[in-house]
Design a protein around this motif. Structure first.
Motif, PDB file in Angstrom:
ATOM      1  N   ILE A  35       0.843  -1.191   0.000  1.00 14.07           N
ATOM      2  CA  ILE A  35       0.000   0.000   0.000  1.00 14.07           C
ATOM      3  C   ILE A  35       0.878   1.241   0.000  1.00 14.07           C
ATOM      4  CG2 ILE A  35      -1.747   1.284   1.292  1.00 14.07           C
ATOM      5  CD1 ILE A  35      -2.732  -1.359   0.040  1.00 14.07           C
ATOM      6  N   ARG A  36       0.548   2.169  -0.868  1.00  8.03           N
ATOM      7  CA  ARG A  36       1.261   3.456  -0.919  1.00  8.03           C
ATOM      8  C   ARG A  36       0.560   4.433   0.018  1.00  8.03           C
ATOM      9  NH1 ARG A  36       1.895   7.753  -5.859  1.00  8.03           N
ATOM     10  NH2 ARG A  36      -0.339   7.375  -5.996  1.00  8.03           N
ATOM     11  N   PHE A  37       1.317   4.961   0.989  1.00  8.62           N
ATOM     12  CA  PHE A  37       0.783   5.944   1.938  1.00  8.62           C
ATOM     13  C   PHE A  37       1.424   7.292   1.640  1.00  8.62           C
ATOM     14  CE2 PHE A  37       0.659   8.399   5.825  1.00  8.62           C
ATOM     15  CZ  PHE A  37      -0.622   8.163   6.320  1.00  8.62           C
ATOM     16  N   ILE A  38       0.615   8.257   1.213  1.00  6.09           N
ATOM     17  CA  ILE A  38       1.121   9.570   0.842  1.00  6.09           C
ATOM     18  C   ILE A  38       1.300  10.428   2.091  1.00  6.09           C
ATOM     19  CG2 ILE A  38       0.727  11.650  -0.536  1.00  6.09           C
ATOM     20  CD1 ILE A  38       1.174   9.103  -2.185  1.00  6.09           C
ATOM     21  N   GLU A  69       5.337   7.585   1.053  1.00  8.10           N
ATOM     22  CA  GLU A  69       5.852   8.383  -0.062  1.00  8.10           C
ATOM     23  C   GLU A  69       5.616   9.850   0.282  1.00  8.10           C
ATOM     24  OE1 GLU A  69       4.471   9.361  -4.589  1.00  8.10           O
ATOM     25  OE2 GLU A  69       4.603   7.240  -4.045  1.00  8.10           O
ATOM     26  N   ARG A  71       5.200  13.554  -0.262  1.00 10.12           N
ATOM     27  CA  ARG A  71       4.890  14.509  -1.337  1.00 10.12           C
ATOM     28  C   ARG A  71       4.643  15.858  -0.681  1.00 10.12           C
ATOM     29  NH1 ARG A  71       3.560  11.829  -6.151  1.00 10.12           N
ATOM     30  NH2 ARG A  71       3.619  13.916  -7.041  1.00 10.12           N
ATOM     31  N   ILE A  83      -3.542  12.434  -3.203  1.00 10.19           N
ATOM     32  CA  ILE A  83      -4.523  11.488  -2.663  1.00 10.19           C
ATOM     33  C   ILE A  83      -5.859  11.637  -3.381  1.00 10.19           C
ATOM     34  CG2 ILE A  83      -5.773  10.759  -0.588  1.00 10.19           C
ATOM     35  CD1 ILE A  83      -3.391  11.921   1.035  1.00 10.19           C
ATOM     36  N   ALA A  86      -5.885   9.976  -6.809  1.00  7.48           N
ATOM     37  CA  ALA A  86      -5.475   8.568  -6.905  1.00  7.48           C
ATOM     38  C   ALA A  86      -6.648   7.677  -7.326  1.00  7.48           C
ATOM     39  CB  ALA A  86      -4.927   8.100  -5.564  1.00  7.48           C
ATOM     40  N   ASN A  91      -5.341   1.007  -2.991  1.00 10.23           N
ATOM     41  CA  ASN A  91      -3.892   0.793  -3.018  1.00 10.23           C
ATOM     42  C   ASN A  91      -3.109   2.069  -2.732  1.00 10.23           C
ATOM     43  OD1 ASN A  91      -3.994  -1.986  -3.584  1.00 10.23           O
ATOM     44  ND2 ASN A  91      -4.340  -1.564  -5.753  1.00 10.23           N
ATOM     45  N   THR A  92      -3.771   3.228  -2.823  1.00  2.05           N
ATOM     46  CA  THR A  92      -3.155   4.502  -2.454  1.00  2.05           C
ATOM     47  C   THR A  92      -4.036   5.181  -1.417  1.00  2.05           C
ATOM     48  OG1 THR A  92      -2.107   4.817  -4.618  1.00  2.05           O
ATOM     49  CG2 THR A  92      -2.395   6.768  -3.243  1.00  2.05           C
ATOM     50  N   GLY A  94      -3.508   7.922   2.339  1.00  5.18           N
ATOM     51  CA  GLY A  94      -2.555   8.924   2.785  1.00  5.18           C
ATOM     52  C   GLY A  94      -2.997   9.635   4.040  1.00  5.18           C
ATOM     53  N   GLY A 259      -8.520   8.171   1.911  1.00 11.85           N
ATOM     54  CA  GLY A 259      -8.239   7.810   0.532  1.00 11.85           C
ATOM     55  C   GLY A 259      -9.026   8.719  -0.375  1.00 11.85           C
TER      56      GLY A 259
END
Length: 326
Positions: A35-38, A69, A71, A83, A86, A91-92, A94, A259
């Motif tokens: 999982i991508r966490f912004i 990640e 940003r 976010i 996305a 899967n994304t 934040g 999300g």
């Protein structure tokens, strides 16, 4: 006896219906990959530390990697827009932060997202006061002494922030308004470079999130005067609150998980349940408290309502300060 045509219709119906059921099963087993966490702010700051602690715990619980990640930029607005744009497949996700979602709607004349429309709010994660720290050469050892010094020297002293629109910035503006003092605001790209300049004497003070400022205070590199929460911090009970000297002074940073709008409800509920599990773990609670943060679980509906109420509560304070970003 069932006709051949009827059997064919049933067969076609079964084939058409099968794909609709599969995603619900997958969503209930979320996450099935990394999982991508912004993150919204530069590495090393208080919210980044707390975000990484939560992601580590979530990785342990789920067996899937939660990868931060960063940003950073524009007081969290850049990452928040990432976010919002996305894919809402879960899967994304934040950080939901007070800066872009509580302060930003009033402070900025335009935002690249709508806080009420563009997000799926999942849960709160923490509440975190700010801490006023000074360069050691500033001749003030208490809030009353600092107010007297600033009133005697209007415009001479400057306060840093981790960027316009953060609670670090608005804390400074609240202090100026409520104490009746004149200071210059110097925004930085994150708290870490601001602390370098405070220790070097190039800027004089900051109302930073408590973790980094408290560590530097205890190392003797800066001097801490007050926290901005309603009560004294359990990690530093010896440090008074600003409201002990300026009644009504209270502002907290908060963080949560969200999300993009349109995330499937089963994923939101699954992520909320896993977040609750993470925040109830003794080790994460301990690490949060060590960094001055109070674990803060909410339902998705409670979190969305809190955000809206926080925006409404902060709006008159921001307008009274005169702070505005076009």
């Amino acid at each position: 006896m069932t006709s051949t045509a009827a059997l064919r219709r049933r067969s076609l119906f079964a084939v058409a219906a099968a794909p609709l059921a599969a995603p619900a099963v997958a969503q209930s087993n979320w996450p099935t990959n990394s999982i991508r966490f912004i993150g919204l702010f530069p590495p090393g700051g208080g919210t980044d530390i707390l975000s990484r602690l939560w992601c580590i715990k979530m990785s342990e619980i789920t067996g899937q990697q939660f990868v931060v990640e960063n940003r950073a930029g524009s007081a969290g607005n850049i990452g928040t827009e990432v976010i919002a744009r996305a894919n809402p497949d879960g899967n994304t996700i934040g950080l939901a932060s007070v800066a872009p979602l509580g302060i930003g709607p009033t402070l900025y004349s335009r935002l690249p997202f709508n806080p009420s429309r563009d997000f799926s709010y999942v849960s709160g994660l923490w509440q975190l006061p700010n801490l006023l720290v000074l360069n050691n050469d500033v001749p003030a050892r208490s809030v009353p002494e600092l107010i007297a010094l600033l009133r005697a020297n209007p415009g001479k002293y400057a306060y840093a922030s981790s960027g316009s629109g953060t609670t670090v910035h608005i804390s400074g503006e609240m202090f100026k308004t409520m104490a009746g003092v004149d200071m210059l605001h110097v925004p930085y790209r994150g708290a870490a470079p601001a602390h370098v300049d405070i220790q070097g004497g190039r800027v004089h003070m900051i109302f930073d999130n408590i973790p980094q400022g408290l560590a530097l205070h205890r190392e003797g590199k800066v001097r801490a005067l007050a926290v901005t929460g309603a009560q004294r911090s359990p990690v530093a009970p010896e440090i008074p609150t600003m409201s002990e000297f300026l009644p009504g002074f209270e502002i907290n940073s908060w963080g949560g998980v969200m999300g993009p709008a349109g995330m499937p409800r089963p994923i939101i509920e699954r992520l909320n349940a896993l977040t609750k599990q993470s925040l109830e773990s003794d080790d994460l609670k301990r690490r949060f408290l060590e960094n001055g943060a109070t674990p803060w679980y909410t339902t998705p509906e409670e979190f969305a309502s809190y955000r809206a109420a926080n925006e409404a509560a902060l709006a008159p304070i921001i307008r009274a300060s005169g702070a505005r970003v076009d």
